[in-house]
Design an enzyme around this catalytic site. Structure first.
Site, mmCIF file in Angstrom:
data_model
loop_
_atom_site.group_PDB
_atom_site.id
_atom_site.type_symbol
_atom_site.label_atom_id
_atom_site.label_comp_id
_atom_site.label_asym_id
_atom_site.label_seq_id
_atom_site.Cartn_x
_atom_site.Cartn_y
_atom_site.Cartn_z
ATOM 1 N N HIS B 121 0.583 -1.235 0.184
ATOM 2 C CA HIS B 121 0.153 -0.009 0.362
ATOM 3 C C HIS B 121 0.870 1.339 -0.272
ATOM 4 O O HIS B 121 2.116 0.843 0.889
ATOM 5 C CB HIS B 121 -0.848 0.047 1.124
ATOM 6 C CG HIS B 121 -1.981 1.189 1.005
ATOM 7 N ND1 HIS B 121 -1.220 2.779 1.791
ATOM 8 C CD2 HIS B 121 -3.147 0.795 1.131
ATOM 9 C CE1 HIS B 121 -2.346 2.655 1.595
ATOM 10 N NE2 HIS B 121 -3.573 2.444 1.344
ATOM 11 N N ASP B 207 3.690 -4.401 8.370
ATOM 12 C CA ASP B 207 1.988 -3.410 7.932
ATOM 13 C C ASP B 207 0.683 -4.405 8.133
ATOM 14 O O ASP B 207 0.672 -5.404 7.442
ATOM 15 C CB ASP B 207 1.529 -2.777 6.765
ATOM 16 C CG ASP B 207 0.256 -1.943 6.099
ATOM 17 O OD1 ASP B 207 -0.515 -2.636 7.366
ATOM 18 O OD2 ASP B 207 0.106 -1.268 4.772
ATOM 19 N N GLN B 210 -4.486 -5.280 7.580
ATOM 20 C CA GLN B 210 -5.550 -6.730 6.696
ATOM 21 C C GLN B 210 -5.393 -7.893 7.087
ATOM 22 O O GLN B 210 -5.911 -8.299 7.274
ATOM 23 C CB GLN B 210 -5.284 -6.238 5.487
ATOM 24 C CG GLN B 210 -5.760 -4.935 4.169
ATOM 25 C CD GLN B 210 -6.661 -4.869 4.088
ATOM 26 O OE1 GLN B 210 -8.340 -4.931 4.528
ATOM 27 N NE2 GLN B 210 -6.764 -3.549 3.978
ATOM 28 N N LYS B 233 -10.874 -0.687 10.460
ATOM 29 C CA LYS B 233 -10.446 -1.952 9.588
ATOM 30 C C LYS B 233 -10.802 -2.569 10.993
ATOM 31 O O LYS B 233 -11.013 -4.205 10.512
ATOM 32 C CB LYS B 233 -9.417 -2.262 9.131
ATOM 33 C CG LYS B 233 -8.913 -1.463 7.832
ATOM 34 C CD LYS B 233 -8.064 -1.552 6.985
ATOM 35 C CE LYS B 233 -7.381 -0.417 6.844
ATOM 36 N NZ LYS B 233 -7.855 0.221 5.112
ATOM 37 N N CYS B 373 -4.389 2.274 -3.411
ATOM 38 C CA CYS B 373 -3.377 3.041 -2.660
ATOM 39 C C CYS B 373 -2.523 2.037 -3.212
ATOM 40 O O CYS B 373 -1.629 2.322 -2.652
ATOM 41 C CB CYS B 373 -3.882 2.851 -1.284
ATOM 42 S SG CYS B 373 -4.424 4.750 -1.009
#
Lengths: 116, 416
Positions: B121, B207, B210, B233, B373
């Site tokens: 991303h 990261d 997700q 999220k 993104c």
């Protein structure tokens, strides 16, 4: 939003392509979706003799570019000063949802660079 | 079970364009259960005050509620200590924070190299480019050196041999996503960390935006040095994110934001920082947001991440099977369900993803369209945009059936 006319211009876009040795060449990108459009114009005197568009775009971008170029071809360059958001939305004929107005107006954004 | 879960989310009973809402944009942000909304309004209705500053009752209550979330967060991701948790505004800020602190620390030198992946991303690319860009540029980066990029293969899986070949004594940080927000690929973080540590002295940042919402994470067993994720999220409010960093690393990092709450002492000729993690959180935090996030963590703990993961696997498998039957539709990322999270990106021949999303919206179905993104990834795939359906604990098979029916309607409208 997807009226017959828009879909028809999407499927069979008018003035799609690139003019070799154009008088003017302008490009814009929509950072949100990656769509990109390039306009090339052949201007003789104060007349838009030819105008073409190329690039990738959704149905609204493509139909808008197709309708706009069709409208401008053969007209005086003075018309570029009269074309605004309202005119383009009217040309597309109706209800464009707020999230998609950016798509519908992308070709106009390119045209506006010419005026500068 | 899902029926009971759905009742906790008032927005799911909304109608969109006169149709039942089918919300499949969970990778962008999830909906919020009543418990989260009520925790935030209860805070403002009954306990609002600034934290750690007052001796009055409200301030004590607010502080206690806020501090409680540090503990919940640390437990949720298996951190060794609450001192390893830093709250910021989201994953983006968390990664920027890590990059800024890292840049000014003993872990970085100007000749160093940074490794990212092709599937990142933008928020896990640009902060690192900002360290590597050699000149000030008001309009963008133009001279980025020493950024190495791990290739993906045709199934959207990282080429670990390539990673191995990129690792040198100059590598200072390796920044990877845990789960790709486009391809859905679950990266083998443990294996990657092991490889990085064996072949370099680099730190590893993950990261996890997700990943944390969808599967049980244990930062200690992953072995990474930084881990970043967002509240919004995972059922929590927007404006809250977490940067976890190993204590022994965090203790060697300088602060990046200066102001109230991050100091021990201030004079006009010197200042002494507060202990970690407070030295990284200058200014008033998003108190109500963090408290709302705490309620989201409670909700997820109560439901159980193993159940959520199991449910989502079934949905993704059903989604991929259903979409595979649609002529002209291409799915991106691994087709092996065990290697994939709850994100399915696809394109439909003859229909631009934006147009598809608009048609689906007219039937009450919310998906995302665009480059999500991840522009370099889309360039690699040779497309400008994809449509993306992403799932969470309240989604059902009938949501996927609605999606498939919607796609078929779009095909009809566009005559493809």
């Amino acid at each position: 939003m997807y009226k017959e006319e828009i879909l028809e211009h999407f499927k069979n876009p008018r003035n799609k392509g690139v003019i070799e040795k154009p008088s003017v060449r302008v490009s814009v990108k929509n950072a949100l979706c990656g769509d990109a459009i390039t306009l090339t114009l052949a201007i003789r005197g104060d007349k838009i003799e030819d105008i073409k568009f190329s690039g990738i775009g959704c149905a609204l971008v493509t139909a808008s570019a197709s309708l706009l170029t069709e409208h401008l071809k053969g007209k005086s360059v003075k018309i570029l000063n009269d074309i605004n958001d309202t005119f383009v939305l009217k040309l597309l004929g109706g209800e464009i949802t707020p999230a998609r107005i950016g798509c519908a107006l992308l070709p106009l954004k390119a045209l506006k660079q010419i005026k500068k | 079970m899902i029926g009971a879960i759905r009742k906790d989310f008032p927005i799911l009973s909304r109608r969109i364009n006169n149709k039942k809402l089918v919300y499949l944009d969970n990778a962008a942000t999830t909906q919020k259960p009543k418990a989260v909304i009520e925790a935030i309004s209860n805070f403002y209705l009954n306990h609002n005050a600034n934290i750690r500053r007052g001796v009055h009752t409200l301030s004590e209550e607010a502080t206690a509620k806020f501090e409680e979330v540090y503990k919940k967060t640390a437990k949720f991701i298996g951190a060794k200590s609450v001192d390893e948790i830093i709250f910021g505004s989201g994953t983006t800020e968390a990664i920027n924070m890590a990059a800024k602190c890292f840049e000014n620390s003993c872990f970085w030198d100007k000749e160093g190299e940074i490794i990212v992946t092709e599937m990142e991303h933008h928020s896990n690319i640009l902060p690192w480019m900002s360290i590597l860009d050699r000149k000030e540029n008001i309009f963008g980066f133009s001279n980025v050196k020493n950024l190495k990029v791990i290739r993906i293969n045709k199934d959207g899986i990282l080429d670990l041999d390539h990673l191995k070949s990129l690792l040198t004594s100059k590598t200072k940080i390796v920044a990877i996503s845990h789960i790709s927000n486009v391809l859905g690929t679950i990266n083998p973080v443990k294996e990657i960390v092991k490889m990085v540590k064996e072949n370099s002295s680099a730190l590893v940042l993950v990261d996890g935006a997700q990943a944390v919402p969808h599967q049980k994470i244990n930062v200690q067993s992953l072995g990474c040095d930084f881990y970043a994720f967002s509240s919004h999220k995972m059922l929590g409010p927007t404006g809250v994110g977490v940067l976890w960093c190993k204590k022994e690393i965090l203790e060697k990092l300088p602060p990046f934001l200066f102001g109230g709450g991050m100091i021990e002492e201030v004079y006009f000729d010197k200042a002494v920082w507060a202990d970690i993690p407070h030295k990284f959180t200058a200014g008033t935090s998003n108190i109500s947001g963090v408290i709302g996030f705490g309620a989201a963590l409670d909700y997820l703990e109560k439901t159980g991440l193993s159940l959520i993961e199991k449910q989502e696997k079934e949905l993704v498998s059903y989604c991929i099977d259903s979409l595979s039957n649609i002529p002209g539709l291409t799915i991106y990322g691994p087709l092996d369900i065990s290697k994939r999270g709850s994100v399915v990106a696809f394109t439909l021949f003859g229909v631009h993803p934006h147009d598809l999303a608009s048609v689906l919206d007219s039937y009450g179905i919310a998906i995302r369209s665009g480059h999500h993104c991840a522009m370099p990834l889309h360039n690699k795939l040779g497309i400008s945009a994809t449509a993306r359906a992403s799932f969470y604990l309240y989604n059902t098979k009938s949501d996927i059936e609605a999606l498939v029916a919607g796609i078929k309607k779009a095909k009809k409208i566009f005559k493809v």
